[in-house]
Design an enzyme around this catalytic site. Structure first.
Site, PDB file in Angstrom:
ATOM      1  N   GLU A   1       9.366 -18.295 -19.674  1.00  0.00           N
ATOM      2  CA  GLU A   1       9.755 -16.945 -19.257  1.00  0.00           C
ATOM      3  C   GLU A   1       8.710 -16.381 -18.308  1.00  0.00           C
ATOM      4  OE1 GLU A   1       9.909 -14.553 -22.780  1.00  0.00           O
ATOM      5  OE2 GLU A   1      11.299 -15.913 -23.806  1.00  0.00           O
TER       6      GLU A   1
ATOM      7  N   LYS B   1       5.881 -13.905 -17.273  1.00  0.00           N
ATOM      8  CA  LYS B   1       4.967 -13.021 -17.997  1.00  0.00           C
ATOM      9  C   LYS B   1       4.958 -11.697 -17.240  1.00  0.00           C
ATOM     10  CE  LYS B   1       0.228 -12.941 -19.823  1.00  0.00           C
ATOM     11  NZ  LYS B   1       0.093 -11.533 -19.616  1.00  0.00           N
TER      12      LYS B   1
ATOM     13  N   ASP C   1       4.120  -8.031 -16.147  1.00  0.00           N
ATOM     14  CA  ASP C   1       2.856  -7.302 -16.166  1.00  0.00           C
ATOM     15  C   ASP C   1       3.124  -5.825 -16.421  1.00  0.00           C
ATOM     16  OD1 ASP C   1       0.181  -7.094 -16.103  1.00  0.00           O
ATOM     17  OD2 ASP C   1      -0.030  -7.257 -13.931  1.00  0.00           O
TER      18      ASP C   1
ATOM     19  N   TYR D   1      11.957  -9.425 -25.399  1.00  0.00           N
ATOM     20  CA  TYR D   1      11.898 -10.888 -25.455  1.00  0.00           C
ATOM     21  C   TYR D   1      11.638 -11.459 -26.837  1.00  0.00           C
ATOM     22  CZ  TYR D   1       7.065  -9.405 -24.658  1.00  0.00           C
ATOM     23  OH  TYR D   1       5.869  -8.754 -24.709  1.00  0.00           O
TER      24      TYR D   1
ATOM     25  N   LYS E   1      -1.070 -18.723 -16.524  1.00  0.00           N
ATOM     26  CA  LYS E   1      -1.237 -17.612 -15.578  1.00  0.00           C
ATOM     27  C   LYS E   1      -1.141 -18.051 -14.118  1.00  0.00           C
ATOM     28  CE  LYS E   1      -4.111 -14.465 -17.141  1.00  0.00           C
ATOM     29  NZ  LYS E   1      -4.087 -13.015 -17.385  1.00  0.00           N
TER      30      LYS E   1
ATOM     31  N   CYS F   1      -6.981  11.261  18.203  1.00  0.00           N
ATOM     32  CA  CYS F   1      -6.133  10.111  17.874  1.00  0.00           C
ATOM     33  C   CYS F   1      -6.619   8.879  18.643  1.00  0.00           C
ATOM     34  CB  CYS F   1      -4.681  10.402  18.239  1.00  0.00           C
ATOM     35  SG  CYS F   1      -3.609   8.955  18.041  1.00  0.00           S
TER      36      CYS F   1
ATOM     37  N   CYS G   1      -3.588   8.032  21.275  1.00  0.00           N
ATOM     38  CA  CYS G   1      -3.180   8.885  22.402  1.00  0.00           C
ATOM     39  C   CYS G   1      -4.206   9.961  22.771  1.00  0.00           C
ATOM     40  CB  CYS G   1      -1.825   9.535  22.107  1.00  0.00           C
ATOM     41  SG  CYS G   1      -1.894  10.722  20.763  1.00  0.00           S
TER      42      CYS G   1
ATOM     43  N   CYS H   1      -1.865  12.733  13.462  1.00  0.00           N
ATOM     44  CA  CYS H   1      -1.746  12.911  14.904  1.00  0.00           C
ATOM     45  C   CYS H   1      -0.456  13.701  15.141  1.00  0.00           C
ATOM     46  CB  CYS H   1      -1.674  11.557  15.606  1.00  0.00           C
ATOM     47  SG  CYS H   1      -1.132  11.705  17.327  1.00  0.00           S
TER      48      CYS H   1
ATOM     49  N   CYS I   1       3.047   9.597  21.137  1.00  0.00           N
ATOM     50  CA  CYS I   1       1.896   8.791  20.734  1.00  0.00           C
ATOM     51  C   CYS I   1       2.342   7.327  20.652  1.00  0.00           C
ATOM     52  CB  CYS I   1       1.367   9.267  19.384  1.00  0.00           C
ATOM     53  SG  CYS I   1       0.078   8.202  18.720  1.00  0.00           S
TER      54      CYS I   1
END
Ligand code: IVH
Length: 562
Positions: free
Chosen positions: A115, A117, A119, A229, A318, A412, A415, A428, A434
């Protein structure tokens, strides 16, 4: 309506709504339109208001978030929630398999269920006579925190078990993982960052955090999901002989079960499954960090038993880590399609779970200040799903000199317009002229969920803007094959003269192909087009609702606030 009639209608409505919830949230296969569902739900609510004595705790209307609590009660698990023995090396898996082969001896070779795992955060759900009566965090494995009110807000958790195939046991304690989908995780983090708060480091922390909110309304806002599960304990259990049958039983009770588990016999098969999931990892809508290998026959498991820490019949194989340490070379302010200037960390390249990474986001100037990262620092970075890698933290190096604190430029970088501040963000304001914003908009417009224009990635978009071929978004659709052929020739000259690095994406691709792809995308579905425009707050879902409501673009444009 008189009471007996109301009673009948209420029972019928509840059954129907539960079936639709099951189809929508558990099976991902909705059977009716949202509007029809809303109508049923509304009718049930009205009837329950008219006949309050007919209201019950397991009614679908009772899923609404309850009152805030002072703290959580400590609850003993129906059976200990153990951890898993784990390793990322194949040799450890081979040894695990050898141990089981030896232990089973005469009984013949082991069979497994493999299956993903997941997280997330481990939880126990308790159903008494088919009704959800408790939900508990893993805690120390023996006792956890009672979080029933919060878990009730997770739409995929049934308040009542289905009994179509198997009767509900008098008591059923199941174990599963509460997860936050990457999409919801990113959205929530964006909101946190926008509010000047610290984002969660990963979806697991975000899910655990949401489950432990004292105010259930906060949990409900965070759209959690769950996969079950395992059966931890059962009174009057149905006869189940294998893990595979357990998963099927959980499904038949209407509980959500992941669809990736497979059966396997040999180490080679498990290794192939492991490789396959590593490849698919970036395409899954949630985070997984390995494969759980479980001995399939339950009787054999029983005999093998457990250490104080983990069962002897299961093993977590893992995945390679997606967290690494590397050197931060510089911090580059980078202008995105909405004009927000994001400090991007350029780093010495490292491998993160199979992909080489050299850039990571630092979100905004406040995050840079909070993490206090500077050029030259050693940093920990991580990647989740195909989300942009992030800088998690700076690693102290006592005695080593450090660079200057990062400062946002006043103008910026694309530009030259004076930048403004919006909360923790630097923006900006030159939205339509831009070049960097235009590049971002082009990339967004051509992305998979918008117009899906193949061959128009970031590099090509930048070339088109730099060379003045696209000055505003609509120019894209006026590009001709000749213009692109000219561009290709020009690029080749620059590369030959050593003035430019070989461009990967454009020069080698036929200009005709790109024009073809743009043409093919020039009559898009309305929802894709609306999304592709990149209007703030209009994501895929909102775009789909707008398209459904208004039908064509003219009506969207003419729509009033009402
Ligand atoms: S079985 C006694 N199956 O991984 C065996 N665990 O590192 C119980 N997890 O605490 C665990 N996906 O929260 C199992 N398909 C899966 C899982 C899974 C995620 C979590 C679980 C456990 C942790 C161990």
């Amino acid at each position: 309506m008189d009471r007996p009639a109301a009673e009948k209608r209420i029972a019928r409505l509840r059954e129907e709504i539960r079936a639709h919830d099951h189809a929508y949230y558990v099976l991902d296969r909705p059977k009716i339109a949202d509007s029809e569902y809303d109508r049923l739900f509304h009718e049930l609510k009205e009837l329950e208001e008219a006949f309050p004595e007919l209201r019950t705790d397991d009614s679908p209307t009772q899923r609404v978030a309850g009152r805030p609590v002072e703290g959580f009660a400590t609850v003993e698990h129906r059976a200990p929630m153990l951890s898993l023995d784990s390793a990322a090396e194949e040799e450890t898996l081979v040894r695990f398999d050898e141990r089981l082969r030896k232990a089973l001896g005469e009984e013949g070779p082991p069979t497994y269920v493999v299956e993903p795992k997941l997280d997330g955060a481990s939880v126990e759900l308790v159903y008494t006579d088919g009704l959800l009566t408790d939900a508990v965090t893993r805690g120390d494995g023996r006792r956890g925190e009672g979080i029933l009110e919060n878990v009730k807000t997770i739409a995929a958790v049934p308040l009542k078990l289905r009994e179509e195939r198997l009767p509900a046991p008098a008591l059923l304690a199941v174990r599963g993982e509460v997860i936050m989908r990457l999409e919801d995780f990113e959205r929530q983090n964006e909101e946190l960052v926008a509010a000047g708060r610290e984002p969660y480091a990963n979806p697991r922390n975000a899910a655990a955090g949401a489950l432990r909110q004292l105010d259930p309304r906060r949990t409900a806002e965070r759209t959690l999901d769950i996969y079950l599960y395992d059966v931890l304990a059962a009174e009057e259990p149905p006869p189940l002989a294998t893990q595979w049958e357990v998963l099927e039983a959980l499904r038949s009770w209407g509980l959500r079960v992941n669809d990736l588990p497979r059966r396997a016999r040999e180490v080679a098969e498990i290794a192939a499954y492991h490789r396959d999931l590593i490849e698919r990892r970036d395409d899954l809508p949630y985070e997984i960090d390995g494969v759980v290998v479980k001995l399939d026959p339950l009787a054999a498991r029983e005999r093998l038993g457990a250490t104080s820490h983990h069962p002897r019949w299961a093993f977590a194989y893992k995945f390679p880590p997606r967290r690494e340490v590397t050197r931060l070379l510089s911090i580059l302010p980078s202008v995105g399609r909405t004009g927000v200037v994001t400090p991007v960390a350029l780093m010495r390249p490292v491998e993160l779970g199979g992909v080489t990474v050299s850039r990571a986001t630092l979100h905004n100037r406040e995050e840079v200040a909070r993490k206090d990262v500077r050029e030259g620092d050693l940093v920990r970075i991580q990647r989740a799903g195909d989300v942009i890698p992030q800088v998690v933290e700076r690693i102290e190096e006592p005695g080593r000199g450090r660079g200057e604190p990062f400062e946002m430029p006043a103008r910026c970088p694309s530009c030259g317009t004076a930048l403004t501040e919006r909360g923790p963000f630097t923006v900006c304001p030159n939205s339509f002229d831009c070049p960097a914003q235009l590049v971002g908009r082009l990339v967004h417009l051509s992305s998979r969920r918008a117009l899906d224009i193949e061959g128009l990635g970031e590099e090509t978009a930048r070339l088109l803007v730099d060379k003045g071929l696209v000055r505003h978004l609509p120019d894209l659709f006026d590009l001709t094959a000749e213009q692109l052929l000219e561009l290709a020739a020009e690029l080749k000259e620059e590369v030959d003269a050593g003035r430019r690095e070989r461009t990967r994406s454009f020069a080698e691709k036929s200009a005709g192909k790109l024009v073809e792809a743009i043409r093919a995308a020039s009559r898009p579905e309305l929802a894709r087009f609306l999304y592709g425009l990149g209007v703030p707050e209009v994501g895929v879902t909102v775009a789909a609702s707008l398209a459904r409501q208004f039908g064509d673009f003219d009506r969207v444009r003419r729509a009033t606030e009402e």
